[in-house]
Design a protein around this motif. Structure first.
Motif, mmCIF file in Angstrom:
data_model
loop_
_atom_site.group_PDB
_atom_site.id
_atom_site.type_symbol
_atom_site.label_atom_id
_atom_site.label_comp_id
_atom_site.label_asym_id
_atom_site.label_seq_id
_atom_site.Cartn_x
_atom_site.Cartn_y
_atom_site.Cartn_z
ATOM 1 N N TYR A 194 30.273 34.642 30.166
ATOM 2 C CA TYR A 194 30.294 33.294 30.745
ATOM 3 C C TYR A 194 30.572 33.349 32.249
ATOM 4 N N ILE A 195 31.506 34.222 32.653
ATOM 5 C CA ILE A 195 31.851 34.351 34.073
ATOM 6 C C ILE A 195 30.650 34.815 34.881
ATOM 7 N N PHE A 196 29.910 35.815 34.358
ATOM 8 C CA PHE A 196 28.773 36.357 35.089
ATOM 9 C C PHE A 196 27.577 35.404 35.080
ATOM 10 N N ILE A 197 27.325 34.763 33.944
ATOM 11 C CA ILE A 197 26.133 33.907 33.838
ATOM 12 C C ILE A 197 26.327 32.594 34.593
ATOM 13 N N VAL A 198 27.454 31.936 34.364
ATOM 14 C CA VAL A 198 27.718 30.635 34.996
ATOM 15 C C VAL A 198 28.252 30.814 36.420
ATOM 16 N N LYS A 199 28.699 32.016 36.754
ATOM 17 C CA LYS A 199 29.268 32.325 38.069
ATOM 18 C C LYS A 199 30.514 31.485 38.337
ATOM 19 N N VAL A 200 31.433 31.523 37.361
ATOM 20 C CA VAL A 200 32.700 30.810 37.502
ATOM 21 C C VAL A 200 33.450 31.347 38.717
ATOM 22 N N TYR A 201 33.488 32.653 38.855
ATOM 23 C CA TYR A 201 34.041 33.313 40.044
ATOM 24 C C TYR A 201 33.475 34.728 40.103
ATOM 25 N N LYS A 202 33.669 35.379 41.220
ATOM 26 C CA LYS A 202 33.148 36.732 41.419
ATOM 27 C C LYS A 202 34.183 37.535 42.212
ATOM 28 N N PRO A 203 34.054 38.853 42.252
ATOM 29 C CA PRO A 203 34.985 39.644 43.070
ATOM 30 C C PRO A 203 34.984 39.183 44.520
ATOM 31 N N GLY A 204 36.162 39.015 45.070
ATOM 32 C CA GLY A 204 36.300 38.498 46.437
ATOM 33 C C GLY A 204 36.736 37.054 46.488
ATOM 34 N N ASP A 205 36.559 36.307 45.374
ATOM 35 C CA ASP A 205 36.980 34.905 45.334
ATOM 36 C C ASP A 205 38.496 34.814 45.175
ATOM 37 N N ARG A 206 39.043 33.735 45.717
ATOM 38 C CA ARG A 206 40.454 33.429 45.493
ATOM 39 C C ARG A 206 40.534 32.338 44.431
ATOM 40 N N ILE A 207 41.221 32.618 43.333
ATOM 41 C CA ILE A 207 41.262 31.680 42.223
ATOM 42 C C ILE A 207 42.693 31.489 41.746
ATOM 43 N N GLU A 208 42.874 30.451 40.939
ATOM 44 C CA GLU A 208 44.121 30.236 40.211
ATOM 45 C C GLU A 208 43.758 29.936 38.775
ATOM 46 N N ILE A 209 44.285 30.736 37.849
ATOM 47 C CA ILE A 209 43.959 30.589 36.439
ATOM 48 C C ILE A 209 45.196 30.922 35.618
ATOM 49 N N ASN A 210 45.475 30.107 34.618
ATOM 50 C CA ASN A 210 46.647 30.289 33.756
ATOM 51 C C ASN A 210 47.942 30.365 34.569
ATOM 52 N N ILE A 266 48.355 31.642 37.489
ATOM 53 C CA ILE A 266 48.401 32.826 38.353
ATOM 54 C C ILE A 266 47.365 32.657 39.460
ATOM 55 N N LYS A 267 47.796 32.839 40.719
ATOM 56 C CA LYS A 267 46.898 32.724 41.862
ATOM 57 C C LYS A 267 46.715 34.083 42.509
ATOM 58 N N GLY A 268 45.476 34.385 42.915
ATOM 59 C CA GLY A 268 45.235 35.658 43.573
ATOM 60 C C GLY A 268 43.782 35.837 43.937
ATOM 61 N N ASP A 269 43.481 36.973 44.582
ATOM 62 C CA ASP A 269 42.116 37.337 44.940
ATOM 63 C C ASP A 269 41.543 38.245 43.864
ATOM 64 N N VAL A 270 40.347 37.909 43.376
ATOM 65 C CA VAL A 270 39.701 38.701 42.332
ATOM 66 C C VAL A 270 39.212 40.017 42.933
ATOM 67 N N ILE A 271 39.651 41.151 42.360
ATOM 68 C CA ILE A 271 39.234 42.453 42.866
ATOM 69 C C ILE A 271 38.368 43.218 41.864
ATOM 70 N N ASP A 272 38.305 42.740 40.617
ATOM 71 C CA ASP A 272 37.445 43.405 39.639
ATOM 72 C C ASP A 272 37.285 42.514 38.420
ATOM 73 N N ILE A 273 36.087 42.591 37.800
ATOM 74 C CA ILE A 273 35.826 41.892 36.535
ATOM 75 C C ILE A 273 35.117 42.879 35.626
ATOM 76 N N ASP A 274 35.696 43.169 34.461
ATOM 77 C CA ASP A 274 35.018 44.030 33.500
ATOM 78 C C ASP A 274 34.754 43.253 32.223
ATOM 79 N N SER A 275 34.384 43.954 31.176
ATOM 80 C CA SER A 275 33.993 43.277 29.940
ATOM 81 C C SER A 275 35.168 42.643 29.207
ATOM 82 N N MET A 276 36.398 42.962 29.618
ATOM 83 C CA MET A 276 37.572 42.434 28.939
ATOM 84 C C MET A 276 38.522 41.668 29.850
#
Length: 303
Positions: free
Chosen positions: A105-121, A123-133
């Motif tokens: 869902y993250i990759f297809i809908v492009k909810v966020y990508k590495p380099g984005d700054r997000i807040e989820i659950n 927790i706030k931070g800069d995304v540095i990696d997204i894997d299958s889990m």
């Protein structure tokens, strides 16, 4: 060797499992070889990251197809095997399945990508990696004030994209609104104070304001949203102790703290140079009446 072959012939189940392990190992080795080749030969960071992730996902899909084909004995039974397999593990591995579904869902809908700054659950931070889990973030905040890194790396299940809101600071519109209050003492030259604050804000924030206008037009065209003012604005409120100036402005999401420091420094210096025409206020206490005190200095009693 002959004894091993005879034993395998006598135990076809173990022989079948052994061949399957070799098949899986072969596919995994191929994946690692291709990933290493891409890592060494692709110079662009973004392209290298995406290509490695793509090879990893393709390899897992190939493993799943080969596994079902191997144990069912016929690729035509693949659909039936998928159904039986899903029914068997859906309950016990629901969190795992949700995490994998979340990564897709993250990759297809492009909810966020590495380099984005997000807040989820929370927790706030800069995304540095997204894997299958997992989504891996460099944490911001907690015991550290403002938008500074705490130094902790956080791994968060991709399933959380289905469990609550995801705040993205950089997607589509990489700017945020910020503000701060300035207490001005009663009796100051209010018009001069207003001109100082607006002038410094307009000059300091010129690039942010200019770049954000074009981005905001894209947002208005893309989403059902009303137009907004991105130029610095000043609102005045009368309080018991001072005249409160509220400066609201737009800024790059990564430069919020530094920009606020520059604005405070420049405005404070400009007010200092007004020769007390404009004075910053502080909390004051007004004493209405001091009661009369009688002091007996001779120490004698009147009894």
């Amino acid at each position: 060797m002959e004894q091993l072959l005879k034993w395998l012939d006598a135990n076809p189940t173990f022989y079948s499992i052994f061949k399957y392990i070799l098949l899986v190992a072969f596919v995994l080795i191929i994946i690692q070889i291709v990933r290493r080749f891409l890592r060494k030969n692709v110079t662009d960071t973004s392209a290298r990251y995406k290509s490695q992730k793509g090879i990893e996902i393709i390899g897992y899909i190939v493993l799943v197809i080969l596994s079902f084909s191997y144990f069912t004995g016929n690729i035509k039974d693949f659909t039936l095997a998928i159904g039986l397999f899903s029914a068997g593990i859906a309950f016990t591995l629901q969190e795992l399945i949700l995490s994998i579904a979340g990564s897709l869902y993250i990759f297809i809908v492009k909810v966020y990508k590495p380099g984005d700054r997000i807040e989820i659950n929370g927790i706030k931070g800069d995304v540095i990696d997204i894997d299958s889990m997992y989504t891996t973030m460099m944490e911001i905040g907690q015991w550290v004030s403002s938008d500074n890194y705490s130094g902790r790396i956080v791994k968060l299940s991709n399933a959380f994209v289905f469990k609550g809101p995801v705040y993205n600071y950089s997607q589509d519109f990489p700017f945020i609104w910020d503000e701060f209050n300035l207490p001005i003492k009663y009796g100051s030259d209010i018009e001069l104070a207003k001109s100082i604050v607006i002038k410094i804000a307009s000059e300091t924030l010129f690039d942010f304001t200019k770049n954000s206008k074009s981005k905001w037009k894209e947002i208005v065209n893309k989403y059902y949203i009303e137009d907004a003012v991105v130029d610095p604005t000043l609102a005045i409120t009368l309080t018991d102790n001072w005249i409160q100036f509220n400066l609201r402005y737009i800024v790059d999401y990564k430069k919020r703290r530094h920009t606020k420091h520059i604005l405070n420094d420049k405005i404070g210096e400009a007010i200092k140079n007004t020769n007390n025409k404009v004075v910053l206020a502080s909390t004051t206490i007004e004493l209405i009446k001091i009661p009369d005190l009688k002091v007996n200095l001779d120490g004698k009693s009147n009894t």
